[in-house]
Design a protein around this motif. Structure first.
Motif, mmCIF file in Angstrom:
data_model
loop_
_atom_site.group_PDB
_atom_site.id
_atom_site.type_symbol
_atom_site.label_atom_id
_atom_site.label_comp_id
_atom_site.label_asym_id
_atom_site.label_seq_id
_atom_site.Cartn_x
_atom_site.Cartn_y
_atom_site.Cartn_z
ATOM 1 N N LYS A 265 1.202 -1.291 -0.135
ATOM 2 C CA LYS A 265 0.057 0.056 -0.353
ATOM 3 C C LYS A 265 0.804 0.749 0.239
ATOM 4 N N SER A 266 -0.015 2.447 -0.826
ATOM 5 C CA SER A 266 1.086 3.867 -1.013
ATOM 6 C C SER A 266 0.439 4.645 -0.469
ATOM 7 N N SER A 267 1.128 5.702 -0.012
ATOM 8 C CA SER A 267 -0.181 6.635 0.086
ATOM 9 C C SER A 267 1.302 7.779 0.649
ATOM 10 N N ASP A 268 0.758 9.248 0.370
ATOM 11 C CA ASP A 268 1.397 9.845 0.783
ATOM 12 C C ASP A 268 2.762 9.908 1.691
ATOM 13 N N GLN A 269 1.981 9.278 2.947
ATOM 14 C CA GLN A 269 2.653 9.479 4.313
ATOM 15 C C GLN A 269 2.987 8.502 4.209
ATOM 16 N N GLU A 270 2.647 7.143 4.298
ATOM 17 C CA GLU A 270 2.584 5.726 4.360
ATOM 18 C C GLU A 270 2.965 4.939 2.951
ATOM 19 N N LEU A 271 3.671 3.993 4.036
ATOM 20 C CA LEU A 271 4.749 2.522 3.125
ATOM 21 C C LEU A 271 4.802 1.599 4.105
ATOM 22 N N HIS A 272 3.792 0.273 3.180
ATOM 23 C CA HIS A 272 3.641 -0.963 3.641
ATOM 24 C C HIS A 272 4.033 -1.804 2.486
ATOM 25 N N TYR A 273 5.041 -3.218 2.941
ATOM 26 C CA TYR A 273 5.571 -4.280 2.293
ATOM 27 C C TYR A 273 5.534 -5.133 3.792
ATOM 28 N N SER A 274 5.516 -6.345 2.722
ATOM 29 C CA SER A 274 5.710 -7.710 3.200
ATOM 30 C C SER A 274 5.972 -8.742 2.006
ATOM 31 N N ASN A 275 6.961 -9.636 2.842
ATOM 32 C CA ASN A 275 7.116 -10.716 2.153
ATOM 33 C C ASN A 275 8.150 -10.585 1.090
ATOM 34 N N ILE A 276 8.471 -9.710 0.569
ATOM 35 C CA ILE A 276 9.588 -9.048 -0.622
ATOM 36 C C ILE A 276 11.255 -8.693 0.099
ATOM 37 N N PRO A 277 12.296 -9.157 -0.507
ATOM 38 C CA PRO A 277 13.289 -8.918 -0.542
ATOM 39 C C PRO A 277 13.743 -7.090 -0.949
ATOM 40 N N ILE A 278 14.396 -6.320 0.284
ATOM 41 C CA ILE A 278 14.598 -4.995 0.332
ATOM 42 C C ILE A 278 16.276 -4.817 -0.179
ATOM 43 N N SER A 279 16.228 -4.342 -0.998
ATOM 44 C CA SER A 279 17.522 -4.147 -2.021
ATOM 45 C C SER A 279 18.084 -2.805 -2.146
ATOM 46 N N ARG A 280 19.026 -2.699 -1.898
ATOM 47 C CA ARG A 280 20.123 -1.303 -1.763
ATOM 48 C C ARG A 280 19.186 -0.047 -1.952
ATOM 49 N N GLU A 281 18.836 -0.789 -3.700
ATOM 50 C CA GLU A 281 18.207 0.456 -4.818
ATOM 51 C C GLU A 281 16.495 0.576 -3.928
ATOM 52 N N ILE A 282 16.365 -0.383 -3.377
ATOM 53 C CA ILE A 282 14.373 -0.316 -2.807
ATOM 54 C C ILE A 282 14.585 1.274 -1.601
ATOM 55 N N TRP A 283 15.619 1.253 -0.962
ATOM 56 C CA TRP A 283 15.753 1.271 0.501
ATOM 57 C C TRP A 283 15.601 2.399 -0.248
ATOM 58 N N GLN A 284 17.196 3.360 -1.457
ATOM 59 C CA GLN A 284 16.957 4.330 -1.361
ATOM 60 C C GLN A 284 15.787 5.148 -2.461
ATOM 61 N N GLU A 285 14.690 4.394 -2.873
ATOM 62 C CA GLU A 285 13.473 5.102 -3.325
ATOM 63 C C GLU A 285 12.812 5.549 -1.499
ATOM 64 N N ILE A 286 13.035 4.309 -0.961
ATOM 65 C CA ILE A 286 12.304 4.834 0.189
ATOM 66 C C ILE A 286 12.882 5.903 0.763
#
Length: 231
Positions: free
Chosen positions: A19-40
Protein backbone atom coordinates in the motif's frame (compact mmCIF):
# COMPACT_ATOMS: atom_id res chain seq x y z
CA UNK A 1 2.61 11.94 -4.41
CA UNK A 2 3.40 8.64 -2.69
CA UNK A 3 5.66 5.94 -4.00
CA UNK A 4 4.49 4.42 -7.26
CA UNK A 5 3.79 0.72 -7.00
CA UNK A 6 3.82 0.35 -10.79
CA UNK A 7 7.54 0.94 -11.18
CA UNK A 8 9.92 -2.04 -11.60
CA UNK A 9 11.21 -1.43 -8.09
CA UNK A 10 7.78 -1.59 -6.49
CA UNK A 11 5.64 -3.91 -8.55
CA UNK A 12 2.53 -5.09 -6.63
CA UNK A 13 3.02 -8.70 -7.68
CA UNK A 14 6.14 -8.79 -5.52
CA UNK A 15 4.27 -8.38 -2.26
CA UNK A 16 1.23 -9.80 -0.55
CA UNK A 17 0.03 -6.44 0.72
CA UNK A 18 1.60 -3.34 -0.74
CA UNK A 19 0.00 0.00 0.00
CA UNK A 20 1.25 3.45 -0.76
CA UNK A 21 0.15 6.93 0.22
CA UNK A 22 1.81 10.26 0.72
CA UNK A 23 2.65 9.39 4.31
CA UNK A 24 2.56 5.60 4.62
CA UNK A 25 4.34 2.72 2.95
CA UNK A 26 3.60 -0.95 3.67
CA UNK A 27 5.34 -4.02 2.29
CA UNK A 28 5.52 -7.65 3.30
CA UNK A 29 7.43 -10.71 2.14
CA UNK A 30 9.69 -9.06 -0.44
CA UNK A 31 13.46 -8.59 -0.70
CA UNK A 32 14.46 -5.02 0.19
CA UNK A 33 17.43 -4.22 -1.99
CA UNK A 34 19.78 -1.27 -1.68
CA UNK A 35 17.99 0.31 -4.59
CA UNK A 36 14.60 -0.02 -2.90
CA UNK A 37 16.02 1.47 0.29
CA UNK A 38 17.19 4.49 -1.67
CA UNK A 39 13.67 4.94 -3.02
CA UNK A 40 12.16 4.63 0.45
CA UNK A 41 14.61 7.04 2.01
CA UNK A 42 13.91 9.65 -0.64
CA UNK A 43 10.42 10.13 0.82
CA UNK A 44 10.95 12.53 3.77
CA UNK A 45 7.20 12.97 4.23
CA UNK A 46 6.68 9.34 5.31
CA UNK A 47 5.24 8.97 8.80
CA UNK A 48 4.77 5.18 8.74
CA UNK A 49 6.98 2.49 7.25
CA UNK A 50 6.06 -1.18 7.51
CA UNK A 51 8.35 -3.91 6.18
CA UNK A 52 6.85 -6.96 7.86
CA UNK A 53 8.49 -10.29 6.99
CA UNK A 54 10.72 -8.62 4.40
CA UNK A 55 14.15 -9.91 3.46
CA UNK A 56 16.47 -7.28 4.83
CA UNK A 57 19.52 -7.53 7.06
CA UNK A 58 20.61 -3.93 7.59
CA UNK A 59 18.93 -0.59 8.22
CA UNK A 60 20.97 1.89 6.14
CA UNK A 61 22.30 5.25 7.26
CA UNK A 62 20.00 6.96 4.77
CA UNK A 63 17.06 6.26 7.03
CA UNK A 64 17.96 9.54 8.72
CA UNK A 65 16.32 11.24 5.74
CA UNK A 66 12.88 10.14 6.97
CA UNK A 67 12.62 13.08 9.30
CA UNK A 68 8.86 12.70 9.81
CA UNK A 69 8.84 8.96 10.51
CA UNK A 70 6.78 8.07 13.59
CA UNK A 71 6.08 4.35 13.06
CA UNK A 72 8.64 1.77 11.97
CA UNK A 73 7.55 -1.87 11.84
CA UNK A 74 10.24 -4.40 10.92
CA UNK A 75 8.65 -7.36 12.66
CA UNK A 76 9.40 -10.84 11.35
CA UNK A 77 12.01 -9.46 8.96
CA UNK A 78 15.59 -10.71 8.67
CA UNK A 79 17.10 -7.48 9.96
CA UNK A 80 20.22 -7.94 12.09
CA UNK A 81 21.84 -4.51 12.21
CA UNK A 82 20.36 -1.08 12.80
CA UNK A 83 22.02 2.14 11.76
CA UNK A 84 22.56 4.48 14.69
CA UNK A 85 20.97 7.18 12.55
CA UNK A 86 17.65 5.52 13.31
CA UNK A 87 17.88 6.89 16.83
CA UNK A 88 17.68 10.43 15.47
CA UNK A 89 14.15 9.93 14.14
CA UNK A 90 10.96 11.18 15.85
CA UNK A 91 9.67 7.62 16.31
CA UNK A 92 6.64 6.88 18.44
CA UNK A 93 6.44 3.18 17.58
CA UNK A 94 9.35 0.81 16.94
CA UNK A 95 8.54 -2.85 16.32
CA UNK A 96 11.49 -5.22 16.05
CA UNK A 97 9.66 -8.33 17.22
CA UNK A 98 10.77 -11.68 15.81
CA UNK A 99 13.74 -10.13 14.01
CA UNK A 100 17.40 -11.14 14.28
CA UNK A 101 18.55 -7.94 15.97
CA UNK A 102 21.15 -8.84 18.58
CA UNK A 103 21.87 -5.45 20.11
CA UNK A 104 20.52 -1.96 20.62
CA UNK A 105 22.75 1.07 20.89
CA UNK A 106 22.95 3.22 23.99
CA UNK A 107 21.70 5.95 21.67
CA UNK A 108 18.22 4.48 22.11
CA UNK A 109 17.85 7.14 24.80
CA UNK A 110 17.62 9.71 21.98
CA UNK A 111 14.18 8.35 21.04
CA UNK A 112 12.52 10.77 23.42
CA UNK A 113 9.14 10.57 21.69
CA UNK A 114 9.00 6.76 21.66
CA UNK A 115 5.78 5.40 23.16
CA UNK A 116 5.76 1.76 22.02
CA UNK A 117 8.82 -0.50 21.87
CA UNK A 118 8.52 -4.16 20.91
CA UNK A 119 11.66 -6.31 20.91
CA UNK A 120 9.92 -9.59 21.75
CA UNK A 121 11.30 -12.90 20.52
CA UNK A 122 14.62 -11.47 19.38
CA UNK A 123 18.13 -12.79 20.19
CA UNK A 124 18.97 -9.73 22.29
CA UNK A 125 21.35 -10.72 25.07
CA UNK A 126 21.10 -7.51 27.04
CA UNK A 127 19.15 -4.29 27.15
CA UNK A 128 21.03 -1.01 27.19
CA UNK A 129 20.34 0.73 30.48
CA UNK A 130 19.38 3.79 28.45
CA UNK A 131 16.05 2.14 27.63
CA UNK A 132 14.98 3.00 31.14
CA UNK A 133 15.43 6.69 30.33
CA UNK A 134 12.57 6.66 27.81
CA UNK A 135 10.10 8.73 29.81
CA UNK A 136 7.45 8.76 27.06
CA UNK A 137 7.32 4.97 26.79
CA UNK A 138 3.81 3.59 27.35
CA UNK A 139 4.19 0.04 26.07
CA UNK A 140 7.22 -2.23 26.40
CA UNK A 141 7.21 -5.78 25.08
CA UNK A 142 10.16 -7.94 26.13
CA UNK A 143 8.42 -11.29 25.76
CA UNK A 144 10.72 -14.23 25.08
CA UNK A 145 14.00 -12.42 25.76
CA UNK A 146 16.92 -14.16 27.44
CA UNK A 147 18.14 -11.09 29.31
CA UNK A 148 18.64 -10.21 32.95
CA UNK A 149 15.65 -8.11 34.06
CA UNK A 150 15.49 -6.16 37.31
CA UNK A 151 12.10 -4.90 38.44
CA UNK A 152 13.43 -1.70 40.00
CA UNK A 153 14.72 -0.46 36.62
CA UNK A 154 11.22 -0.36 35.17
CA UNK A 155 10.16 2.11 37.84
CA UNK A 156 11.91 4.86 35.90
CA UNK A 157 9.35 4.41 33.11
CA UNK A 158 6.67 6.45 34.81
CA UNK A 159 4.36 6.59 31.76
CA UNK A 160 4.35 2.83 31.21
CA UNK A 161 0.86 1.31 30.95
CA UNK A 162 1.68 -2.06 29.32
CA UNK A 163 4.60 -4.25 30.35
CA UNK A 164 4.99 -7.68 28.76
CA UNK A 165 7.59 -9.89 30.44
CA UNK A 166 6.05 -13.20 29.40
CA UNK A 167 8.37 -16.11 28.58
CA UNK A 168 11.34 -14.36 30.19
CA UNK A 169 13.38 -15.44 33.21
CA UNK A 170 12.11 -12.66 35.45
CA UNK A 171 11.63 -14.05 38.96
CA UNK A 172 11.17 -11.18 41.38
CA UNK A 173 8.84 -8.22 40.94
CA UNK A 174 8.30 -7.08 44.53
CA UNK A 175 10.16 -3.82 43.80
CA UNK A 176 8.03 -2.98 40.77
CA UNK A 177 5.96 0.17 41.27
CA UNK A 178 4.22 1.78 38.30
CA UNK A 179 1.19 3.95 39.00
CA UNK A 180 -0.10 3.99 35.40
CA UNK A 181 0.19 0.27 34.69
CA UNK A 182 -2.88 -1.23 32.99
CA UNK A 183 -1.45 -4.60 31.93
CA UNK A 184 1.34 -6.67 33.45
CA UNK A 185 2.02 -9.95 31.66
CA UNK A 186 4.34 -12.37 33.44
CA UNK A 187 2.82 -15.53 32.00
CA UNK A 188 5.07 -18.56 31.62
CA UNK A 189 7.84 -17.13 33.77
CA UNK A 190 9.46 -18.44 36.97
CA UNK A 191 8.24 -15.34 38.83
CA UNK A 192 8.00 -16.00 42.56
CA UNK A 193 7.22 -12.54 43.92
CA UNK A 194 4.73 -9.99 42.68
CA UNK A 195 4.56 -6.21 43.20
CA UNK A 196 3.44 -5.12 46.65
CA UNK A 197 0.59 -3.31 44.94
CA UNK A 198 -0.80 -2.65 41.50
CA UNK A 199 -3.20 0.02 40.22
CA UNK A 200 -6.79 -0.99 40.88
CA UNK A 201 -7.64 -1.28 37.18
CA UNK A 202 -4.56 -3.30 36.23
CA UNK A 203 -4.82 -6.68 34.50
CA UNK A 204 -2.30 -9.24 35.70
CA UNK A 205 -1.54 -12.24 33.49
CA UNK A 206 0.08 -15.08 35.44
CA UNK A 207 -0.88 -18.00 33.22
CA UNK A 208 1.60 -20.84 33.54
CA UNK A 209 3.16 -19.44 36.73
CA UNK A 210 3.52 -21.09 40.13
CA UNK A 211 2.47 -18.24 42.40
CA UNK A 212 1.67 -18.61 46.08
CA UNK A 213 -2.11 -18.27 46.23
CA UNK A 214 -1.98 -16.47 49.57
CA UNK A 215 0.13 -13.79 47.90
CA UNK A 216 -2.53 -13.44 45.22
CA UNK A 217 -5.21 -13.02 47.85
CA UNK A 218 -3.22 -10.28 49.54
CA UNK A 219 -2.81 -8.45 46.25
CA UNK A 220 -6.48 -8.90 45.42
CA UNK A 221 -7.50 -7.48 48.80
CA UNK A 222 -5.46 -4.37 48.10
CA UNK A 223 -6.70 -3.85 44.53
CA UNK A 224 -10.18 -5.27 44.37
CA UNK A 225 -10.74 -4.81 40.64
CA UNK A 226 -7.55 -6.48 39.45
CA UNK A 227 -8.26 -9.09 36.78
CA UNK A 228 -6.17 -12.27 36.85
CA UNK A 229 -5.58 -14.30 33.73
CA UNK A 230 -4.72 -17.79 34.86
CA UNK A 231 -4.97 -19.60 31.52
Amino acid sequence: MGLSLQSPRFHPSHTKAAKSSDQELHYSNIPISREIWQEICSQPQLTKLSLISCQITTIPNEIQNLKSLEVLDLSKSDVKFISENLYNLPLKVLNLSSTRVMSLSSKVSQLRTLEDLNVSDTPLKELPKEIYDLKSLKSLNLSGLSVDLKAKHFNNLSSLSTLNLSKTQVSKLHRLSLDNLKLLDVSRTPVSSLPAKLPSDCTLNIAGCSINRSRLKSLKDHSKTITYRLK
